[in-house]
Design a protein around this motif. Structure first.
Motif, PDB file in Angstrom:
ATOM      1  N   VAL A  20       0.911  -6.766 -11.534  1.00 59.79           N
ATOM      2  CA  VAL A  20       1.114  -5.757 -12.588  1.00 59.79           C
ATOM      3  C   VAL A  20       1.066  -4.345 -12.002  1.00 59.79           C
ATOM      4  CG1 VAL A  20       0.215  -4.833 -14.775  1.00 59.79           C
ATOM      5  CG2 VAL A  20       0.062  -7.284 -14.312  1.00 59.79           C
ATOM      6  N   ASP A  21       2.108  -3.558 -12.258  1.00 60.90           N
ATOM      7  CA  ASP A  21       2.095  -2.134 -11.911  1.00 60.90           C
ATOM      8  C   ASP A  21       1.360  -1.422 -13.049  1.00 60.90           C
ATOM      9  OD1 ASP A  21       2.687   0.588 -11.683  1.00 60.90           O
ATOM     10  OD2 ASP A  21       4.622   0.224 -10.744  1.00 60.90           O
ATOM     11  N   ASN A  22       0.158  -0.935 -12.744  1.00 64.95           N
ATOM     12  CA  ASN A  22      -0.710  -0.335 -13.768  1.00 64.95           C
ATOM     13  C   ASN A  22      -0.710   1.184 -13.695  1.00 64.95           C
ATOM     14  OD1 ASN A  22      -2.518  -0.685 -15.918  1.00 64.95           O
ATOM     15  ND2 ASN A  22      -4.320  -0.679 -14.587  1.00 64.95           N
ATOM     16  N   ALA A  64       0.916   4.174   1.825  1.00 65.02           N
ATOM     17  CA  ALA A  64       1.431   5.548   1.886  1.00 65.02           C
ATOM     18  C   ALA A  64       2.019   6.042   0.569  1.00 65.02           C
ATOM     19  CB  ALA A  64       2.497   5.633   2.973  1.00 65.02           C
ATOM     20  N   SER A  65       2.471   5.139  -0.274  1.00 64.89           N
ATOM     21  CA  SER A  65       3.086   5.539  -1.546  1.00 64.89           C
ATOM     22  C   SER A  65       3.003   4.352  -2.505  1.00 64.89           C
ATOM     23  CB  SER A  65       4.560   5.917  -1.339  1.00 64.89           C
ATOM     24  OG  SER A  65       5.273   4.762  -0.938  1.00 64.89           O
ATOM     25  N   GLY A  66       3.325   4.617  -3.751  1.00 62.81           N
ATOM     26  CA  GLY A  66       3.366   3.522  -4.714  1.00 62.81           C
ATOM     27  C   GLY A  66       4.408   2.491  -4.324  1.00 62.81           C
ATOM     28  N   MET A  67       5.566   2.978  -3.837  1.00 60.96           N
ATOM     29  CA  MET A  67       6.634   2.041  -3.481  1.00 60.96           C
ATOM     30  C   MET A  67       6.244   1.147  -2.306  1.00 60.96           C
ATOM     31  SD  MET A  67       8.701   2.049  -5.793  1.00 60.96           S
ATOM     32  CE  MET A  67       9.463   0.604  -5.074  1.00 60.96           C
ATOM     33  N   SER A  68       5.451   1.658  -1.360  1.00 58.85           N
ATOM     34  CA  SER A  68       5.052   0.773  -0.256  1.00 58.85           C
ATOM     35  C   SER A  68       4.030  -0.252  -0.742  1.00 58.85           C
ATOM     36  CB  SER A  68       4.575   1.545   0.973  1.00 58.85           C
ATOM     37  OG  SER A  68       3.659   2.536   0.644  1.00 58.85           O
ATOM     38  N   HIS A  88      -0.485   0.291  -7.776  1.00 56.94           N
ATOM     39  CA  HIS A  88      -0.499   1.646  -8.330  1.00 56.94           C
ATOM     40  C   HIS A  88       0.298   2.606  -7.472  1.00 56.94           C
ATOM     41  CE1 HIS A  88      -3.445   1.705 -11.573  1.00 56.94           C
ATOM     42  NE2 HIS A  88      -4.146   0.820 -10.898  1.00 56.94           N
ATOM     43  N   SER A  89       0.996   3.513  -8.131  1.00 62.34           N
ATOM     44  CA  SER A  89       1.400   4.735  -7.462  1.00 62.34           C
ATOM     45  C   SER A  89       0.237   5.685  -7.690  1.00 62.34           C
ATOM     46  CB  SER A  89       2.674   5.299  -8.086  1.00 62.34           C
ATOM     47  OG  SER A  89       2.837   6.627  -7.638  1.00 62.34           O
ATOM     48  N   ALA A  90      -0.536   5.963  -6.634  1.00 61.31           N
ATOM     49  CA  ALA A  90      -1.680   6.882  -6.766  1.00 61.31           C
ATOM     50  C   ALA A  90      -1.203   8.329  -6.855  1.00 61.31           C
ATOM     51  CB  ALA A  90      -2.622   6.705  -5.583  1.00 61.31           C
ATOM     52  N   THR A  91       0.094   8.503  -6.574  1.00 58.99           N
ATOM     53  CA  THR A  91       0.745   9.811  -6.657  1.00 58.99           C
ATOM     54  C   THR A  91       0.649  10.401  -8.069  1.00 58.99           C
ATOM     55  OG1 THR A  91       2.367   8.768  -5.187  1.00 58.99           O
ATOM     56  CG2 THR A  91       2.939  10.939  -6.034  1.00 58.99           C
ATOM     57  N   LYS A  92       0.520   9.521  -9.059  1.00 56.66           N
ATOM     58  CA  LYS A  92       0.590   9.964 -10.457  1.00 56.66           C
ATOM     59  C   LYS A  92      -0.800  10.357 -10.972  1.00 56.66           C
ATOM     60  CE  LYS A  92       4.782   8.708  -9.850  1.00 56.66           C
ATOM     61  NZ  LYS A  92       5.661   9.674  -9.269  1.00 56.66           N
ATOM     62  N   TRP A  93      -1.319   9.630 -11.957  1.00 53.76           N
ATOM     63  CA  TRP A  93      -2.569  10.035 -12.613  1.00 53.76           C
ATOM     64  C   TRP A  93      -3.764   9.997 -11.664  1.00 53.76           C
ATOM     65  CZ3 TRP A  93      -1.387  12.061 -17.116  1.00 53.76           C
ATOM     66  CH2 TRP A  93      -0.298  11.556 -17.832  1.00 53.76           C
ATOM     67  N   THR A 116       5.840   0.539 -19.872  1.00 49.81           N
ATOM     68  CA  THR A 116       6.955   0.662 -18.950  1.00 49.81           C
ATOM     69  C   THR A 116       7.383   2.124 -18.806  1.00 49.81           C
ATOM     70  OG1 THR A 116       8.573   0.355 -20.711  1.00 49.81           O
ATOM     71  CG2 THR A 116       7.812  -1.636 -19.578  1.00 49.81           C
ATOM     72  N   ASN A 117       8.047   2.397 -17.695  1.00 51.16           N
ATOM     73  CA  ASN A 117       8.541   3.735 -17.365  1.00 51.16           C
ATOM     74  C   ASN A 117      10.061   3.745 -17.532  1.00 51.16           C
ATOM     75  OD1 ASN A 117       9.129   6.206 -16.226  1.00 51.16           O
ATOM     76  ND2 ASN A 117       8.584   5.627 -14.135  1.00 51.16           N
ATOM     77  N   PRO A 118      10.661   4.577 -18.327  1.00 54.28           N
ATOM     78  CA  PRO A 118      10.056   5.588 -19.187  1.00 54.28           C
ATOM     79  C   PRO A 118       9.945   5.156 -20.652  1.00 54.28           C
ATOM     80  CG  PRO A 118      12.374   6.062 -18.960  1.00 54.28           C
ATOM     81  CD  PRO A 118      12.130   4.739 -18.271  1.00 54.28           C
ATOM     82  N   ILE A 136      11.585  -1.502 -15.453  1.00 52.50           N
ATOM     83  CA  ILE A 136      10.698  -1.163 -14.340  1.00 52.50           C
ATOM     84  C   ILE A 136      11.166   0.141 -13.715  1.00 52.50           C
ATOM     85  CG2 ILE A 136       9.745  -3.420 -13.652  1.00 52.50           C
ATOM     86  CD1 ILE A 136      12.148  -3.690 -11.760  1.00 52.50           C
ATOM     87  N   PHE A 137      10.318   0.740 -12.926  1.00 47.65           N
ATOM     88  CA  PHE A 137      10.623   1.995 -12.246  1.00 47.65           C
ATOM     89  C   PHE A 137      11.905   1.830 -11.408  1.00 47.65           C
ATOM     90  CE2 PHE A 137       9.717   4.697  -8.420  1.00 47.65           C
ATOM     91  CZ  PHE A 137      10.032   5.895  -9.029  1.00 47.65           C
ATOM     92  N   GLY A 138      12.757   2.866 -11.373  1.00 45.29           N
ATOM     93  CA  GLY A 138      14.066   2.790 -10.730  1.00 45.29           C
ATOM     94  C   GLY A 138      14.043   2.281  -9.294  1.00 45.29           C
TER      95      GLY A 138
END
Ligand SMILES: Cc1ncc(COP(=O)(O)O)c(C=O)c1O
Length: 390
Positions: free
Chosen positions: A181-183, A83-87, A203-208, A156-158, A109-111
Motif C-alpha cells: 500500500v502506498d500510504n 532516495a525517493s518515493g519512486m525508488s 511512502h514518498s517521504a518527499t510529501k507530508w 488515490t492521487n489525485p 495510481i501516481f503517474g
C-alpha cells in the motif's frame, strides 16, 4: 494504562545511540563509508556475521533511524529508506516480483508508478492488470494463479478515491498475495494499512513526511523478510537515501502528528466552505458525508488528510484561469507542504494521458487539487474564493 508507548512518542524518541559528545538532537552521519579497527572485524561485517555499517549505499545510522521511526509509526516489523518515493515503489516491485509473476494494481495510481508498471515491468516479464478504485467487487475475480502482489494507493492521487483496506487485507491473506500500500496521501499518523492486513507500506517521504518541500526521500516498511529482500535489492542497485536528507526527514517525523492534525482541520474547513460554491460542480474530501466512500474513510482513517479536490464548472479553461488568478497559493509540482499548493492535473501532471485514460482515473478537465497548507485557514479560503470569481 498500557506501558506500550504511543507510535508518535516512539517516532519522536527513537534515535541513534548518543555519541561521546552527548548531543541531544540526532547527529548527521555525513560519511560514505565506515572504519574498522582490524581485519577480522572488517571480514565479519562483510560476511554478515555482524551488523556493523560498511558503506552508506548499504546502511547509514541516520538513514536507519529514519526508517525505524516510520516503521514505529506504521506498526511495522522493519523498514528501509530510499532516495525517493519512486525508488521505494520500484524497489518493492523489483525485489519481490520475478518473470512470470502478475501484479494486480488499482488503476488510480501516481503517474510515475503507472509508467513503471505499464512500461518497465513487462520488460522483465512481469505481467500486470488494473482494477478500478470504484469497482471493489472486481478485485477477487482479477486475481490470477500467478498474482504475487496487490498494489494500491488510498486515498488515490489525485482523485481521492478510498479503497477498503480491510477488504483487501482479507483477500490478500486468503490468496496468499503480498498486499503493498502506498500510504503517501494519508501518512502513518492518519492511517495504518498494516493494521488492516497490509504486508508492505511505501511512502514518498518527499510529501507530508518532510512537510516543508525541502528534500526527496522514500521509505518502505513491513514484514521483516520482505524488507530484507528489498534491502538486498537496493544495496546492490543503489537508490540510497542521502544521510543529509535522512537527517532532515528524521527531524520532520517528530512533528508529523501535530502537523497533520492542522493540515486536516484546515482541509475539512476548506471542503465544508467550498462544497456549495456556485463555480464548483463537485468537491471531494474523504471526511465529508458526500464523498462516495465516506463510510470506508471513517473506518480506516483518523482524519480526512490534507488534500481537497474539486471540479470547476468551466472545464479545462476554467482550471487554467483559476490557477492564474491565485495570489497566495503556490503553483508547483509538489504536495504536502506548509504552504498551500494548487494544481490542475489535466493541463500538467496528467496532460500526456488521453482524455479517455484521464476519465478512467477520475481526472476530469476542470479538476483542481489543493494541498492544504498550514497558513491560517481563512487566508487559504480567501485566496481560493477570489480566484473563483469570474
Ligand atoms: C502517491 C505518490 N506515490 C509516490 C510518489 C513518488 O514520490 P517521489 O516524488 O518522492 O519519488 C508520489 C509523488 O508525488 C505520490 O504522490
Amino acid at each position: 494504562m498500557s506501558n506500550e508507548q504511543h507510535p508518535s512518542t516512539k517516532a519522536i524518541r527513537i534515535q541513534t545511540e548518543r555519541t561521546p559528545e552527548m548531543e541531544h538532537s540526532t547527529p548527521l552521519f555525513l560519511t560514505s563509508s565506515f572504519c574498522f579497527n582490524n581485519a577480522e572485524d572488517m571480514r565479519a561485517a562483510f560476511a554478515d556475521e555482524t551488523n556493523e555499517n560498511i558503506y552508506s549505499r548499504f546502511s547509514n545510522p541516520g538513514v536507519d533511524e529514519f526508517a525505524q521511526k516510520v516503521a514505529a509509526l506504521e506498526g511495522a516489523e522493519a523498514g528501509f529508506a530510499t532516495a525517493s518515493g519512486m525508488s521505494a515503489v520500484f524497489g518493492s516491485f523489483m525485489a519481490l516480483l520475478k518473470k512470470g509473476d502478475h501484479l494486480l494494481s488499482c488503476s488510480s495510481i501516481f503517474g510515475s508508478t503507472h509508467t513503471v508498471i505499464k512500461k518497465y515491468l513487462p520488460n522483465f516479464g512481469i505481467e500486470y492488470s488494473y482494477v478500478s478504485a470504484n469497482k471493489p467487487e472486481e478485485w477477487e475475480a482479477a486475481i490470477r494463479p500467478n498474482t504475487k502482489m496487490i498494489y494500491v494507493e488510498t486515498p488515490t492521487n489525485p482523485g481521492l478515491d478510498i479503497i477498503d483496506l480491510a477488504m483487501l487485507g482479507k483477500l490478500a491473506k486468503k490468496h496468499q498475495i503480498i498486499l503493498n500500500v502506498d500510504n503517501c496521501f494519508a501518512t502513518p499518523v492518519c492511517q495504518r494499512p498494516i493494521d488492516f492486513g497490509a504486508d508492505l507500506v511505501v511512502h514518498s517521504a518527499t510529501k507530508w513526511i518532510d512537510g516543508q518541500g525541502r528534500v526527496l526521500g522514500g521509505v518502505v516498511v513491513g514484514k521483516k523478510e520482505l524488507i530484507h529482500d528489498i534491502y538486498l535489492f537496493c544495496r546492490s542497485t543503489g537508490p540510497a537515501l542521502s544521510p543529509f536528507n535522512a537527517w532532515v526527514l528524521s527531524k520532520s517525523i517528530e512533528t508529523l502528528d501535530v502537523r497533520m492534525e492542522r493540515h486536516a482541520s484546515n482541509a475539512l474547513f476548506l471542503a465544508q466552505s467550498l462544497e456549495q460554491h456556485p463555480a464548483i460542480a463537485s468537491l471531494r474530501y474523504p471526511f465529508l458525508p458526500s464523498h462516495p466512500q465516506h463510510h470506508i474513510a471513517v473506518q480506516q482513517m483518523k482524519n480526512g488528510g490534507g488534500i481537497v479536490c474539486f471540479e470547476l464548472k468551466g472545464g479545462l479553461e476554467a482550471g487554467r484561469h483559476f490557477l492564474d488568478k491565485l495570489k497566495m497559493l503556490s503553483l508547483t509540482a509538489n504536495l504536502g507542504d506548509t504552504r498551500s499548493i494548487a494544481s490542475h492535473p489535466a493541463s500538467t501532471t496528467h496532460a500526456k494521458l488521453t482524455e479517455e485514460e484521464r476519465k478512467e482515473v477520475n481526472i476530469t478537465p476542470g479538476l483542481i487539487r489543493i494541498s492544504v497548507g498550514l497558513e491560517y485557514k481563512d487566508d487559504i479560503l480567501h485566496d481560493i474564493l477570489q480566484a473563483l470569481e469570474k
